[in-house]
Design a protein around this motif. Structure first.
Motif, PDB file in Angstrom:
ATOM      1  N   MET A 187       0.823  -1.207   0.000  1.00  0.00           N
ATOM      2  CA  MET A 187       0.000   0.000   0.000  1.00  0.00           C
ATOM      3  C   MET A 187       0.861   1.263   0.000  1.00  0.00           C
ATOM      4  SD  MET A 187      -1.109   2.520   2.339  1.00  0.00           S
ATOM      5  CE  MET A 187      -1.075   1.762   3.970  1.00  0.00           C
ATOM      6  N   LEU A 188       1.913   1.268   0.828  1.00  0.00           N
ATOM      7  CA  LEU A 188       2.779   2.444   0.909  1.00  0.00           C
ATOM      8  C   LEU A 188       3.538   2.666  -0.398  1.00  0.00           C
ATOM      9  CD1 LEU A 188       4.173   1.984   4.541  1.00  0.00           C
ATOM     10  CD2 LEU A 188       2.574   3.739   3.755  1.00  0.00           C
ATOM     11  N   LYS A 198       2.596   1.733  -3.359  1.00  0.00           N
ATOM     12  CA  LYS A 198       1.627   2.192  -4.357  1.00  0.00           C
ATOM     13  C   LYS A 198       1.327   3.678  -4.178  1.00  0.00           C
ATOM     14  CE  LYS A 198      -3.017   1.238  -6.186  1.00  0.00           C
ATOM     15  NZ  LYS A 198      -2.582   1.102  -7.590  1.00  0.00           N
ATOM     16  N   ARG A 199       1.226   4.123  -2.934  1.00  0.00           N
ATOM     17  CA  ARG A 199       0.969   5.539  -2.675  1.00  0.00           C
ATOM     18  C   ARG A 199       2.124   6.396  -3.190  1.00  0.00           C
ATOM     19  NH1 ARG A 199      -2.596   7.886   0.697  1.00  0.00           N
ATOM     20  NH2 ARG A 199      -0.978   9.366   1.343  1.00  0.00           N
ATOM     21  N   VAL A 200       3.361   5.968  -2.911  1.00  0.00           N
ATOM     22  CA  VAL A 200       4.518   6.746  -3.347  1.00  0.00           C
ATOM     23  C   VAL A 200       4.588   6.794  -4.871  1.00  0.00           C
ATOM     24  CG1 VAL A 200       7.035   6.890  -3.319  1.00  0.00           C
ATOM     25  CG2 VAL A 200       5.805   6.252  -1.242  1.00  0.00           C
ATOM     26  N   GLY A 208       2.200   6.417  -6.911  1.00  0.00           N
ATOM     27  CA  GLY A 208       1.032   7.096  -7.465  1.00  0.00           C
ATOM     28  C   GLY A 208       1.046   8.598  -7.282  1.00  0.00           C
ATOM     29  N   THR A 209       2.066   9.114  -6.562  1.00  0.00           N
ATOM     30  CA  THR A 209       2.127  10.564  -6.318  1.00  0.00           C
ATOM     31  C   THR A 209       3.313  11.211  -7.006  1.00  0.00           C
ATOM     32  OG1 THR A 209       3.255  10.091  -4.211  1.00  0.00           O
ATOM     33  CG2 THR A 209       0.881  10.483  -4.129  1.00  0.00           C
ATOM     34  N   ALA A 266       1.564  -0.412  -8.927  1.00  0.00           N
ATOM     35  CA  ALA A 266       1.532   1.001  -9.285  1.00  0.00           C
ATOM     36  C   ALA A 266       0.490   1.289 -10.361  1.00  0.00           C
ATOM     37  CB  ALA A 266       2.909   1.466  -9.762  1.00  0.00           C
ATOM     38  N   GLN A 315       6.415  11.565   1.162  1.00  0.00           N
ATOM     39  CA  GLN A 315       6.868  10.416   0.374  1.00  0.00           C
ATOM     40  C   GLN A 315       8.084   9.754   1.004  1.00  0.00           C
ATOM     41  OE1 GLN A 315       7.330  12.712  -3.210  1.00  0.00           O
ATOM     42  NE2 GLN A 315       5.416  11.955  -4.097  1.00  0.00           N
ATOM     43  N   GLU A 373       6.731   7.700   3.816  1.00  0.00           N
ATOM     44  CA  GLU A 373       6.077   6.478   3.345  1.00  0.00           C
ATOM     45  C   GLU A 373       7.103   5.451   2.884  1.00  0.00           C
ATOM     46  OE1 GLU A 373       1.807   8.368   1.855  1.00  0.00           O
ATOM     47  OE2 GLU A 373       3.503   8.261   0.472  1.00  0.00           O
ATOM     48  N   VAL A 400      -8.106   2.786   1.410  1.00  0.00           N
ATOM     49  CA  VAL A 400      -7.110   3.794   1.027  1.00  0.00           C
ATOM     50  C   VAL A 400      -7.299   4.272  -0.406  1.00  0.00           C
ATOM     51  CG1 VAL A 400      -4.636   4.272   0.797  1.00  0.00           C
ATOM     52  CG2 VAL A 400      -5.471   2.833   2.677  1.00  0.00           C
ATOM     53  N   PHE A 401      -7.582   3.331  -1.328  1.00  0.00           N
ATOM     54  CA  PHE A 401      -7.639   3.683  -2.749  1.00  0.00           C
ATOM     55  C   PHE A 401      -9.062   3.645  -3.313  1.00  0.00           C
ATOM     56  CE2 PHE A 401      -3.449   1.654  -2.010  1.00  0.00           C
ATOM     57  CZ  PHE A 401      -2.653   2.765  -2.223  1.00  0.00           C
TER      58      PHE A 401
END
Length: 289
Positions: A23-24, A26-28, A30-31, A90, A208, A211, A256-257
């Motif tokens: 999850m972390l 993917k967040r990084v 995705g940003t 991702a 980021q 994360e 989260v998503f």
């Protein structure tokens, strides 16, 4: 508390850790941080943390056995698995990528039979084929819901299965901590190569960086908990709890998503998990026989 219960709890904790790591990352990714850079930073951080733990345990950081051909195969599969699975999480829903990854034990059993000559009966072969059918249901090739990016998760699955098979043949003189160093280290040049293709690095923002640091710490903890789980209880009792990773991924994906897996994805996931659990159970029965 029995060894089996303790091992099962460690396995669940490990799977929760891996789900949070995914999850972390993917967040990084995705940003705005390129996937290659994510791999480099994640691999470098994990390598340094495992190196610190190795030194603390009194073990050497380097052992000549790391250059054995079997270790080079392991490194290659590790690179493929990490690269393609990171791209998958991702570019596709976390729940979909995680569901496909659950077929890894099935591929490992098939590979052990074909490569190492382990005995696998017709029941387990049937379960393997059914489980792979569940993967096809998730992918839906040729249908409207098909996404070519989901094939990245399949490539990651094959890489991780190859890594697990190569780990079986890894020199026994190498500890799990040392294997962790080399596994994470292999991601650094891989990420660098992908980063060159992507067009260059960016400077991550403070969130980021946090994360990424969280992903490294949680990932190393999950690796340690997985090792403890496999060494504490009976393998046939503890291993089925690997599938809790899918449950955690589904919850994190929705919370989260804001993912909403469709009926085909959920049905395919259930088939893969059921086939995996049955395969593990039949393996236990065959071992006792």
């Amino acid at each position: 508390m029995t060894d089996n219960l303790r091992g099962s709890l460690f396995m669940v904790a490990a799977m929760l850790g891996f789900a949070i790591e995914d999850m972390l990352l993917k967040r990084v990714a995705g940003t705005g941080v390129p996937v290659g850079e994510v791999l480099m930073l994640f691999g470098g951080g994990g390598m340094l943390l495992f190196a610190a733990l190795t030194r603390r345990s009194g073990q050497p950081l380097w052992h000549p056995a790391v250059l054995a051909p079997r270790m080079l195969w392991k490194a290659g599969f590790e690179v493929a698995g990490r690269l393609f699975y990171t791209l998958a999480i991702a570019l596709t829903p976390l729940s979909t990528a995680s569901a496909i990854l659950q077929a890894t034990p099935l591929v490992v059993v098939a590979g052990a039979a074909l490569i190492f000559g382990e005995r696998v009966g017709w029941r387990r072969w049937t379960a393997i084929l059914v489980g792979l059918g569940g993967v096809l249901l998730i992918l839906r090739p040729g249908l409207e819901g098909f996404s070519a990016a989901s094939l990245l998760a399949v490539a990651g699955l094959l890489g991780f299965a190859g890594r697990d098979l190569a780990t079986r043949a890894a020199p026994k003189v190498l500890s799990n901590l040392q294997l962790g160093i080399y596994g994470f280290a292999a991601m650094v040049p891989t990420g660098a190569g992908l980063l060159l293709w992507e067009g260059g690095a960016v400077v991550p923002a403070a969130l980021q960086w946090a994360e990424l640091a969280g992903a490294v710490c949680v990932g190393v903890f999950a690796y340690w908990a997985l090792t403890v789980a496999m060494r504490t209880g009976e393998v046939s009792v503890v291993t089925p709890f690997r599938y809790t990773r899918l449950l955690f991924a589904l919850v994190l994906g929705m919370v989260v998503f804001h993912e909403r897996p469709d009926a085909a994805t959920l049905a395919g996931s259930a088939i893969v998990v059921a086939a995996g659990v049955f395969t593990l159970w039949r393996g236990r029965v065959a071992l006792r026989g």
